[in-house]
Write an enzyme that holds these catalytic residues in place. Structure first.
Site, short mmCIF file in Angstrom:
data_model
loop_
_atom_site.label_atom_id
_atom_site.label_comp_id
_atom_site.label_asym_id
_atom_site.label_seq_id
_atom_site.Cartn_x
_atom_site.Cartn_y
_atom_site.Cartn_z
N ARG A 104 0.89 -1.15 0.03
CA ARG A 104 -0.05 0.18 0.12
C ARG A 104 0.93 1.10 -0.15
O ARG A 104 1.93 1.33 0.34
CB ARG A 104 -0.86 0.12 1.13
CG ARG A 104 -1.99 -0.97 1.22
CD ARG A 104 -2.81 -0.84 2.46
NE ARG A 104 -2.12 -1.06 3.57
CZ ARG A 104 -1.78 0.14 4.27
NH1 ARG A 104 -1.98 1.46 4.26
NH2 ARG A 104 -0.94 -0.28 5.55
N LYS B 29 -8.63 -2.52 0.66
CA LYS B 29 -8.67 -1.69 1.83
C LYS B 29 -9.39 -0.27 1.75
O LYS B 29 -9.70 0.18 2.87
CB LYS B 29 -7.05 -1.10 2.03
CG LYS B 29 -6.24 -2.47 2.61
CD LYS B 29 -6.90 -3.18 3.88
CE LYS B 29 -5.90 -4.31 4.26
NZ LYS B 29 -6.68 -4.92 5.66
N HIS C 144 -10.10 -5.00 12.28
CA HIS C 144 -9.13 -5.58 11.29
C HIS C 144 -8.60 -6.87 12.02
O HIS C 144 -7.76 -6.76 12.84
CB HIS C 144 -8.11 -4.68 11.29
CG HIS C 144 -6.94 -4.93 10.53
ND1 HIS C 144 -5.48 -4.59 10.43
CD2 HIS C 144 -6.97 -5.63 9.26
CE1 HIS C 144 -4.68 -5.17 9.67
NE2 HIS C 144 -5.56 -5.86 8.50
N SER D 164 -0.24 -7.20 9.96
CA SER D 164 0.68 -7.81 9.14
C SER D 164 1.73 -8.59 9.73
O SER D 164 2.60 -7.78 10.13
CB SER D 164 1.08 -7.30 7.87
OG SER D 164 1.67 -7.89 6.81
N LYS E 147 -2.19 -13.77 12.06
CA LYS E 147 -3.71 -13.47 11.77
C LYS E 147 -4.47 -14.33 10.84
O LYS E 147 -5.40 -15.10 11.03
CB LYS E 147 -4.15 -11.98 11.44
CG LYS E 147 -5.57 -11.44 11.69
CD LYS E 147 -5.63 -10.01 11.60
CE LYS E 147 -5.62 -9.56 10.41
NZ LYS E 147 -4.38 -9.20 9.47
N THR E 148 -3.80 -14.73 9.47
CA THR E 148 -4.38 -15.64 8.75
C THR E 148 -4.05 -16.99 8.87
O THR E 148 -4.84 -17.89 9.07
CB THR E 148 -3.90 -15.09 7.12
OG1 THR E 148 -4.18 -13.76 6.83
CG2 THR E 148 -4.23 -16.00 6.07
N ASP F 65 -9.50 -11.49 7.54
CA ASP F 65 -8.74 -10.01 7.47
C ASP F 65 -9.71 -8.72 8.14
O ASP F 65 -9.29 -7.97 8.86
CB ASP F 65 -8.38 -9.48 6.21
CG ASP F 65 -7.45 -8.48 6.24
OD1 ASP F 65 -6.62 -8.32 6.96
OD2 ASP F 65 -7.43 -7.69 5.50
N ARG G 161 1.77 -11.95 -2.22
CA ARG G 161 0.38 -12.42 -1.79
C ARG G 161 -0.42 -13.48 -2.58
O ARG G 161 0.03 -13.57 -3.45
CB ARG G 161 -0.26 -10.99 -1.52
CG ARG G 161 0.19 -10.11 -0.57
CD ARG G 161 -0.43 -10.34 0.78
NE ARG G 161 -0.02 -9.31 1.72
CZ ARG G 161 -0.69 -9.25 2.81
NH1 ARG G 161 -1.68 -9.95 3.31
NH2 ARG G 161 0.01 -8.28 3.71
#
Length: 538
Positions: free
Chosen positions: A58, A200, A219, A237, A241-242, A256, A322
């Site tokens: 980003r 996002k 988030h 990140s 989390k994933t 997410d 990704r």
């Protein structure tokens, strides 16, 4: 007109173009268009492999929100939410529409942001790249074919990587721009091929709209246990989390972005966006399997030109490689993308200082403190000779996507924790036995064992000690886990170095939280960490 072509065309949005418009194409034709146009290549096992060029993440400094009567007093202005003058946005919009009019081909998707009816937005996304259109179709919630003909867009995203902004004319910083007008319900993205900007942008949109309706946007990832217990995992990140939410023993809601309503935790999306670099088939089998599926989009993943074999360990294109894939590629994903309100909240942090324990239990006030702090630590390595970790505080574990003041989200969370009697945990997936460069990464088997005990309720029966620096409760013994790893100080060879490092981290927490002091009650302020006596004596 087919059933996938809406009655409301681009002209109703003030967009005039002679381009061939591909409406709501599904995966296979979008992949075909991408290949035919030279936008990507197929890997050996079927995923589409694309490169995003110089933008591999980003462009946070190039994102702006139009400051007008609607947003002047409702947006938390500052370094994260930068204002754009309405006149500059008008120039930008005019130039975007002119650029659209010159295109010979466009790809358009009509999608939902949000899985729970009544708390979703209708989003129309216009792309010049076929693979971008496939990405956003994969990531957002896909309407049924019968819903598309009558689809009425509320918000529009126009994404043109070929567009180059003019800072003087458009009131931005560079040739790259992400501009959001809540009043015009329009998001303009130009000068970057990084597809995550679209996803996002929808998250930011929901983060602005939902709190006014009493919905908590988050988030986070979320999953459901066999007894119907929902767990929510906040984290920046790289904190897991994933990975940790894709648990074969639990049902995945999403990885997410979610909302917490009175009735449910619901996914904002219909897909997952997982980091690929050094992905392990042993530690993350469900995610690894998606790299061998047609319909997965792989960004900046290195592939052998001759064999089309992937090399997930090669970061020469990007450390932030990704995969975007439909959520049903995860075998145990929720069919409805939602679940009951949560019983457990987990704050994930990758503490590269090696100070925080692998798990701790938080009071509601401590939970709000750590939610507003949003701590993790990034490891060194970008500059020669730099060896120290760097603390990162991203309020609400997602500051770049939170248009309103953090206290809005913090108070919503605290209220919902209290109402539901939710158990809160802090989990360190970072370093143990020393800071980065000295210690080692927390074993994922340990993290999974501790999480399992927290989520099945057995950890609540453990004996706890109070951490001398942070004040939260830390278990002293958990079945199947080496007790030595539960006390981070004892894992360090140099105890004085641990105490000094912990003291520095406490100081950074306190310094960062000063910005929220006037927006929280005394109980939350009292939940702040304090330098231990051992550190003071040292």
């Amino acid at each position: 007109m087919t059933e996938r072509t809406p009655r409301i065309g681009l002209d109703r949005l003030g967009i005039e173009t002679g381009a061939t418009i591909h409406w709501n194409l599904v995966t296979a034709p979008l992949v075909e268009h991408s290949l035919r146009r030279g936008e990507g290549r197929l890997a050996k096992d079927g995923p589409l492999v694309v490169a995003t060029g110089r933008h591999t993440g980003r462009s946070a400094q190039d994102k702006f929100i139009v400051r007008d009567a609607m947003t002047r007093d409702t947006v938390w202005w500052g370094r994260t939410n930068q204002p754009m003058d309405p006149a500059a946005f008008a120039n930008l919009k005019a130039d975007f529409l002119a650029a659209l009019a010159a295109k010979d081909t466009l790809f358009v998707q009509d999608l939902y942001g949000g899985s729970q009816q009544g708390h979703r937005v209708h989003v129309r996304v216009i792309n010049e790249l076929a693979w971008h259109n496939l990405f956003i179709r994969t990531m957002l919630v896909r309407p049924e074919a019968k819903e598309l003909a009558g689809f009425e867009p509320e918000y529009t995203i126009i994404d043109l990587p070929s567009f180059h902004a003019d800072p003087k004319r458009h009131g931005c910083r560079s040739e790259t721009v992400i501009a959001v007008s809540f009043t015009e319900k329009l998001i303009l993205i130009g000068g970057t091929a990084y597809a995550g900007e679209m996803k996002k942008s929808v998250f930011g949109l929901l983060n602005y709209l939902l709190p006014a309706a009493g919905i908590m946007p988050m988030h986070c990832s979320a999953n459901i246990g066999p007894d119907g217990d929902t767990a929510v995992f906040f984290g920046l990140s790289g904190t897991g989390k994933t990975t940790l939410s894709a648990d074969a023993s639990r049902t995945l809601i999403g990885d997410d972005e979610h909302g917490w309503s009175d009735e449910a935790v619901f996914n904002f999306e219909g897909g997952c966006y997982a980091k690929m670099i050094r992905l392990s088939p042993e530690a993350e089998p469900e995610i690894y399997a998606t790299t061998k599926r047609f319909g997965t989009v792989l960004e900046n993943v290195v592939m052998d030109a001759a064999t089309r074999e992937l090399d997930l360990d090669d970061n020469s294109l990007a450390e932030n490689s990704r995969a975007a894939y439909p959520i049903d590629f995860i075998p145990n994903a929720s069919a409805k993308n939602l679940g009951p309100v949560p019983r457990n909240i987990v704050f994930l942090t990758a503490d590269a200082y090696g100070v925080l324990p692998p798990i701790a239990r938080l009071t509601p006030d401590q939970a709000m403190y750590h939610f507003l702090s949003g701590y993790t630590a990034r490891v060194a390595g970008t500059e020669i000779g730099v060896t120290e970790p760097e603390a990162t505080f991203s309020t609400c574990f997602g500051a770049p996507f939170m248009p309103r003041h953090p206290s809005v989200y913090g108070n919503l969370l605290k209220e919902r924790i209290a109402r539901g009697g939710v158990d809160c945990w802090l989990v360190n997936t970072g370093w143990t036995g020393g800071k980065y460069g000295v210690g080692r990464r927390m074993p994922i088997k340990v993290t999974r064992a501790l999480l399992g005990a927290a989520l099945d309720g057995s950890l609540k029966d453990a004996a706890f000690r109070q951490d001398p620096n942070f004040g939260f409760a830390v278990p002293v013994a958990v079945p199947g886990v080496d007790p030595a790893i539960l006390d981070p100080r004892e894992t360090w060879a140099d105890k004085a170095d641990y105490d000094a490092t912990a003291a520095r981290l406490v100081e950074q927490f306190v310094e960062n939280f000063a910005q929220f002091a006037d927006h929280v009650d005394e109980a939350v302020l009292q939940a702040a960490p304090q330098i231990s006596r051992a550190a003071v004596a040292a």
